[in-house]
Motif scaffolding. Structure first.
Motif, PDB file in Angstrom:
ATOM      1  N   TRP A   9       0.829  -1.202   0.000  1.00 19.49           N
ATOM      2  CA  TRP A   9       0.000   0.000   0.000  1.00 19.49           C
ATOM      3  C   TRP A   9       0.861   1.248   0.000  1.00 19.49           C
ATOM      4  N   CYS A  10       0.385   2.222  -0.775  1.00 20.36           N
ATOM      5  CA  CYS A  10       1.127   3.470  -0.946  1.00 20.36           C
ATOM      6  C   CYS A  10       0.763   4.425   0.189  1.00 20.36           C
ATOM      7  N   THR A  11       1.793   4.938   0.894  1.00 19.00           N
ATOM      8  CA  THR A  11       1.544   5.815   2.034  1.00 19.00           C
ATOM      9  C   THR A  11       1.133   7.219   1.587  1.00 19.00           C
ATOM     10  N   LYS A  12       1.293   7.518   0.286  1.00 18.55           N
ATOM     11  CA  LYS A  12       0.881   8.845  -0.195  1.00 18.55           C
ATOM     12  C   LYS A  12      -0.561   8.842  -0.680  1.00 18.55           C
ATOM     13  N   CYS A  13      -0.870   7.912  -1.593  1.00 13.43           N
ATOM     14  CA  CYS A  13      -2.211   7.946  -2.206  1.00 13.43           C
ATOM     15  C   CYS A  13      -3.125   6.847  -1.664  1.00 13.43           C
ATOM     16  N   GLY A  14      -2.568   5.940  -0.878  1.00 12.22           N
ATOM     17  CA  GLY A  14      -3.423   4.925  -0.253  1.00 12.22           C
ATOM     18  C   GLY A  14      -3.750   3.740  -1.145  1.00 12.22           C
ATOM     19  N   ILE A  63       6.108   3.956  -1.345  1.00  7.74           N
ATOM     20  CA  ILE A  63       5.598   4.936  -2.308  1.00  7.74           C
ATOM     21  C   ILE A  63       5.398   4.257  -3.652  1.00  7.74           C
ATOM     22  N   CYS A  64       4.203   4.378  -4.187  1.00  3.66           N
ATOM     23  CA  CYS A  64       3.916   3.717  -5.454  1.00  3.66           C
ATOM     24  C   CYS A  64       4.570   4.431  -6.628  1.00  3.66           C
ATOM     25  N   ASN A  65       4.557   3.768  -7.741  1.00  4.86           N
ATOM     26  CA  ASN A  65       5.154   4.282  -8.963  1.00  4.86           C
ATOM     27  C   ASN A  65       4.641   5.667  -9.333  1.00  4.86           C
ATOM     28  N   ALA A  66       3.327   5.838  -9.290  1.00  2.00           N
ATOM     29  CA  ALA A  66       2.714   7.104  -9.697  1.00  2.00           C
ATOM     30  C   ALA A  66       3.077   8.260  -8.768  1.00  2.00           C
ATOM     31  N   CYS A  67       3.337   7.948  -7.511  1.00  2.00           N
ATOM     32  CA  CYS A  67       3.606   8.999  -6.515  1.00  2.00           C
ATOM     33  C   CYS A  67       5.081   9.347  -6.387  1.00  2.00           C
ATOM     34  N   GLN A  68       5.948   8.603  -7.051  1.00  2.00           N
ATOM     35  CA  GLN A  68       7.383   8.855  -6.906  1.00  2.00           C
ATOM     36  C   GLN A  68       7.814  10.102  -7.654  1.00  2.00           C
TER      37      GLN A  68
END
Ligand SMILES: [Zn+2]
Ligand SMILES: [Zn+2]
Length: 147
Positions: A102-107, A142-147
């Motif tokens: 799970w991405c800590t930025k976008c969930g 952090i997911c790919n999109a949020c990096q």
């Protein structure tokens, strides 16, 4: 009633579901089937969202709670902790074995499985001379999109 999954797949899971309920002297009711199919869609879902989605299909909140309690008792549903969130999903009996990122930025939650990881756990079980019945692994970052 709507079918969102390929018919074959739905029918098999529905059969498996019906057999489990029958074995426990429980009936397959329409609300139970609706909630099961929601969970069958794959992503872990918060109770609040499950309630909203079920309401769209005419299942009231009290029934959702009762049904989830029943499903949990039958080993059909498990609650997982993803960060501070509590989410519901089918157990490995009905879903397929997987883990979560799970991405800590976008969930966003991504399900994944990994053969090497499972093999490592098998080797670990041998080394410790234990028999593993279940395991959970949640990874955050952090997911790919949020990096
Ligand atoms: Zn993200
Ligand atoms: Zn695993």
């Amino acid at each position: 009633m709507q079918y969102h999954l390929p018919m074959e797949q739905t029918r098999n899971k529905d059969n498996q579901f019906a057999l489990l309920l029958k074995a426990n002297n429980e009936r397959v009711t329409s609300p139970r089937l609706i909630i099961f199919r929601q969970l069958l869609r794959g992503s872990p879902i918060p109770m609040a969202k499950l309630r909203v989605k079920s309401a769209l299909d005419g299942v009231d909140t009290a029934t959702v709670y009762r049904t989830i309690a029943l499903f949990t008792r039958l080993g059909l549903v498990q609650e997982i902790g993803v960060g501070s969130r509590r989410l519901l999903e089918l157990t490995d009996n009905f879903g397929s074995h997987h883990h979560h990122f799970w991405c800590t930025k976008c969930g966003k939650i991504v399900n994944f499985d990994d053969n090497h990881l499972e093999a490592t756990l098998d080797a670990l079980a041998s080394r410790l001379d234990i028999s593993i019945e279940s395991h959970q692994l949640e990874i955050s970052g952090i997911c790919n999109a949020c990096q």
